[in-house]
Design a protein around this motif. Sequence first.
Motif, PDB file in Angstrom:
ATOM      1  N   CYS A 128     -23.138 -20.215  11.534  1.00 39.85           N
ATOM      2  CA  CYS A 128     -22.232 -19.731  10.470  1.00 39.85           C
ATOM      3  C   CYS A 128     -21.865 -18.259  10.658  1.00 39.85           C
ATOM      4  O   CYS A 128     -21.726 -17.531   9.666  1.00 39.85           O
ATOM      5  CB  CYS A 128     -22.858 -19.930   9.091  1.00 39.85           C
ATOM      6  N   GLY A 129     -21.717 -17.829  11.905  1.00 40.43           N
ATOM      7  CA  GLY A 129     -21.299 -16.449  12.149  1.00 40.43           C
ATOM      8  C   GLY A 129     -22.388 -15.420  11.889  1.00 40.43           C
ATOM      9  O   GLY A 129     -22.112 -14.224  11.825  1.00 40.43           O
ATOM     10  N   THR A 130     -23.636 -15.892  11.779  1.00 35.04           N
ATOM     11  CA  THR A 130     -24.753 -14.991  11.463  1.00 35.04           C
ATOM     12  C   THR A 130     -25.704 -14.913  12.653  1.00 35.04           C
ATOM     13  O   THR A 130     -26.171 -15.949  13.142  1.00 35.04           O
ATOM     14  CB  THR A 130     -25.535 -15.524  10.237  1.00 35.04           C
ATOM     15  N   LEU A 131     -25.961 -13.699  13.107  1.00 37.22           N
ATOM     16  CA  LEU A 131     -26.976 -13.497  14.144  1.00 37.22           C
ATOM     17  C   LEU A 131     -28.345 -13.673  13.478  1.00 37.22           C
ATOM     18  O   LEU A 131     -28.662 -12.976  12.505  1.00 37.22           O
ATOM     19  CB  LEU A 131     -26.829 -12.094  14.740  1.00 37.22           C
ATOM     20  N   ILE A 132     -29.133 -14.621  13.982  1.00 35.67           N
ATOM     21  CA  ILE A 132     -30.440 -14.911  13.371  1.00 35.67           C
ATOM     22  C   ILE A 132     -31.548 -14.578  14.355  1.00 35.67           C
ATOM     23  O   ILE A 132     -31.566 -15.079  15.482  1.00 35.67           O
ATOM     24  CB  ILE A 132     -30.542 -16.398  12.950  1.00 35.67           C
TER      25      ILE A 132
END
Lengths: 134, 134
Positions: free
Chosen positions: B125-129
């Motif tokens: 979802c476009g999030t660096l985790i």
Amino acid sequence: MIGQLNHIAIAVPNLEEAANVYRNILGAKVTDPVALPEHGVTTVFVELPNTKIELLEALGDDSPIAGFVERNPKGGMHHICLEVEDIMEARDKLIAEGAHFAGSDEPKNGAHNKPVLFMHPKDFCGTLIELEQV
Amino acid sequence: MIGQLNHIAIAVPNLEEAANVYRNILGAKVTDPVALPEHGVTTVFVELPNTKIELLEALGDDSPIAGFVERNPKGGMHHICLEVEDIMEARDKLIAEGAHFAGSDEPKNGAHNKPVLFMHPKDFCGTLIELEQV
């Protein structure tokens, strides 16, 4: 002044796909979607042991996250929500500090039906901060 | 699979100013800066009751956050760090799901000297985790 991190909000283009990523790939507990037409979003919560991730999909023609999702077509981190005990006291302190609000400086009931204010990213390290009275 | 939110990381152009925003304007408890030259960042932690905000400033010529701060000159939310019990088990499950890593799929010791992996935003979802074994 600020207390707990209530949630991080991640705006996404497709809520069902996003919920599946967190449920099936990351193995998290994910709630069913709730449409909040008065806020222009549909939400799903990823329930972590110490806080929540709020997944947001735009709803309706005037969604406040529509522009963000257009600029970030895969989605992205949209805001963080920090708890305060007394939103009017927090508001007055922030006004005295010269901080800017994103929208009105009058608290409104947010998605959780508690009074919230949004602080402008330009004064907060490029981060949109929601303050929620708990 | 995922456990607690360990921290949200916010990359900033000026760590002292950012620490002051959280300490003086938002009234939070903020740690002293720690330079981590091997990770290319200087860090400050905002200690919330249930989690942390990690403020990051680029350090040195090859900082992994230099490009991000150039694209976001006021700073911005850079990544979230989620805890896992067993990073190799998490890694193998993510490989089986076809998820992509940001960088190597071999865990390395992160800023807290615990093994970490970074998952690519395109699958999340476009999030660096960041996944951190605790």
